[in-house]
Design an enzyme around this catalytic site. Sequence first.
Site, mmCIF file in Angstrom:
data_model
loop_
_atom_site.group_PDB
_atom_site.id
_atom_site.type_symbol
_atom_site.label_atom_id
_atom_site.label_comp_id
_atom_site.label_asym_id
_atom_site.label_seq_id
_atom_site.Cartn_x
_atom_site.Cartn_y
_atom_site.Cartn_z
ATOM 1 N N ASP A 105 6.203 4.649 4.773
ATOM 2 C CA ASP A 105 7.105 3.685 5.431
ATOM 3 C C ASP A 105 7.089 2.325 4.726
ATOM 4 O O ASP A 105 7.789 1.404 5.139
ATOM 5 C CB ASP A 105 6.777 3.543 6.926
ATOM 6 C CG ASP A 105 5.380 3.036 7.211
ATOM 7 O OD1 ASP A 105 4.445 3.391 6.449
ATOM 8 O OD2 ASP A 105 5.198 2.283 8.176
ATOM 9 N N HIS A 106 6.304 2.214 3.659
ATOM 10 C CA HIS A 106 6.262 0.976 2.865
ATOM 11 C C HIS A 106 6.828 1.171 1.460
ATOM 12 O O HIS A 106 7.117 0.207 0.773
ATOM 13 C CB HIS A 106 4.822 0.448 2.766
ATOM 14 C CG HIS A 106 4.281 0.046 4.096
ATOM 15 N ND1 HIS A 106 4.087 -1.259 4.458
ATOM 16 C CD2 HIS A 106 3.935 0.794 5.178
ATOM 17 C CE1 HIS A 106 3.636 -1.303 5.699
ATOM 18 N NE2 HIS A 106 3.530 -0.071 6.154
ATOM 19 N N ASP B 51 -0.027 -3.871 6.384
ATOM 20 C CA ASP B 51 -0.652 -3.345 7.601
ATOM 21 C C ASP B 51 -2.106 -3.799 7.728
ATOM 22 O O ASP B 51 -2.941 -3.073 8.287
ATOM 23 C CB ASP B 51 -0.608 -1.801 7.591
ATOM 24 C CG ASP B 51 0.802 -1.268 7.791
ATOM 25 O OD1 ASP B 51 1.724 -2.074 8.037
ATOM 26 O OD2 ASP B 51 0.975 -0.036 7.696
ATOM 27 N N HIS C 87 1.524 3.918 1.910
ATOM 28 C CA HIS C 87 2.140 4.692 3.009
ATOM 29 C C HIS C 87 3.669 4.749 2.854
ATOM 30 O O HIS C 87 4.298 3.775 2.440
ATOM 31 C CB HIS C 87 1.746 4.096 4.368
ATOM 32 C CG HIS C 87 0.302 4.362 4.708
ATOM 33 N ND1 HIS C 87 -0.433 3.596 5.584
ATOM 34 C CD2 HIS C 87 -0.548 5.324 4.254
ATOM 35 C CE1 HIS C 87 -1.660 4.086 5.671
ATOM 36 N NE2 HIS C 87 -1.765 5.128 4.877
ATOM 37 N N HIS D 26 4.925 -4.791 10.673
ATOM 38 C CA HIS D 26 5.341 -4.113 11.913
ATOM 39 C C HIS D 26 5.475 -5.086 13.086
ATOM 40 O O HIS D 26 4.718 -6.055 13.190
ATOM 41 C CB HIS D 26 4.324 -3.030 12.318
ATOM 42 C CG HIS D 26 4.306 -1.844 11.412
ATOM 43 N ND1 HIS D 26 5.158 -0.769 11.570
ATOM 44 C CD2 HIS D 26 3.544 -1.559 10.333
ATOM 45 C CE1 HIS D 26 4.913 0.134 10.630
ATOM 46 N NE2 HIS D 26 3.941 -0.317 9.855
ATOM 47 N N HIS E 229 0.835 -1.207 0.000
ATOM 48 C CA HIS E 229 0.000 0.000 0.000
ATOM 49 C C HIS E 229 0.871 1.259 0.000
ATOM 50 O O HIS E 229 2.084 1.181 0.118
ATOM 51 C CB HIS E 229 -0.993 -0.004 1.166
ATOM 52 C CG HIS E 229 -0.368 0.103 2.531
ATOM 53 N ND1 HIS E 229 0.434 -0.876 3.063
ATOM 54 C CD2 HIS E 229 -0.432 1.079 3.480
ATOM 55 C CE1 HIS E 229 0.828 -0.512 4.277
ATOM 56 N NE2 HIS E 229 0.324 0.672 4.552
ATOM 57 N N HIS F 155 -7.316 -0.931 5.893
ATOM 58 C CA HIS F 155 -6.287 0.002 6.374
ATOM 59 C C HIS F 155 -6.155 1.142 5.365
ATOM 60 O O HIS F 155 -6.174 2.321 5.729
ATOM 61 C CB HIS F 155 -4.979 -0.758 6.552
ATOM 62 C CG HIS F 155 -3.803 0.094 6.920
ATOM 63 N ND1 HIS F 155 -3.688 0.714 8.144
ATOM 64 C CD2 HIS F 155 -2.682 0.419 6.226
ATOM 65 C CE1 HIS F 155 -2.543 1.390 8.175
ATOM 66 N NE2 HIS F 155 -1.920 1.236 7.030
HETATM 67 ZN ZN LIG Z 1 0.108 1.696 6.482
#
Ligand SMILES: [Zn+2]
Length: 260
Positions: free
Chosen positions: A57-58, A134, A55, A172, A53, A111
Site C-alpha cells: 500500500d506504499h 508507518d 508494503h 494513514h 518501506h 514497523h
Molecule cells: Zn506498512
Amino acid sequence: MIAITSIPAFNDNYFWLIHDNNNAIVVDPGLAEPVLYTLDHLNLELTGILVTHHHADHCGGIAELKTKYQCPVWGSSKDNIATIDRFCDDGDFIDIEELSIKIQVISVPGHTRNHLAYFLPNSQQSNNVLFCGDTLFSAGCGRLFEGTAEQMWKSLQKLMDLPDDTHIYPAHEYTLSNLEFAAHIEPDNKMVSDYLQHVSLLRKIGIPSLPSNINLEKQINPFLRIKEPAIQKIAQSNGNATKMNDSQVFATIRELKDRY
Ligand SMILES: [Zn+2]
C-alpha cells in the site's frame, strides 16, 4: 513556497504530494491512479518518488508512475523494491533540484526492518516537515511486523528529537481510533480527551486529522509518553517484569494496543 497536498487512497491511506506550481514529488504511492489524477488536476509534472518501506500500500503504484514520468525513485537499498534506483540511508540528503529542497533521510526500523523517514528542514520554502510512513501516527505508532520493540522505541525517540514545530505527515488516517486507545491508557489526560472530541468532529465532516506536529504528539501520543508515571504504572500492572526499562514499557503498551 512548497505546498503539501494529501491524496487519499484505499480505506485510510494518504499519499503525500510535495509541490510548487510546476513540479511535484510523491511519498509512498501505493496506487498510481489517484496520483495521476491529482497531478493532472493541479497541472504538475512528477519529478521524483520517495518510498518509506516495502508494503504494497506504499509502493504498488511506483512502476506505473515511473514509466509515465521517467522519474527517480528513492528508498532503502535493503528493501528489495525493484523500482528503486536511488538508494539512500540514514543521514543522507536527497537533493530535489526542481523544488530547490534538500530532504534528510532518517532510518527508523521497527514497523519494518529497513523503514525510512524523510525530513525536510525549514527554510524559506517550508516549515519543518516529516514524512514518517508507518512509524509514527498521530496518537499512535506502527505495528511491529519485522523489528523489535527496542528498535521502534529508539526510532520514535529519534523523531521526538526533531524540532517541536515539525509538521508530521504519517501514511494513514488512524488518529481517531488511536485517540480512543490513548484515552483508555491515560483517562486523566485532558489534552487527549479534548483532542479526541476535536478529531471526531473533523472526521464526521471528512476533514483529514493530519498533519499533526511533534509538540502535540508529545502530549497526546501514548507511545511518545513512555516515561510518564501513569503509563509506566499501566505497563507494570499488565507486564510480567517487576521493574521495567523504557523499551519494555513501550513493548507492553504496544501489545495492549494490538489487543485493544
Ligand atoms: Zn506498512
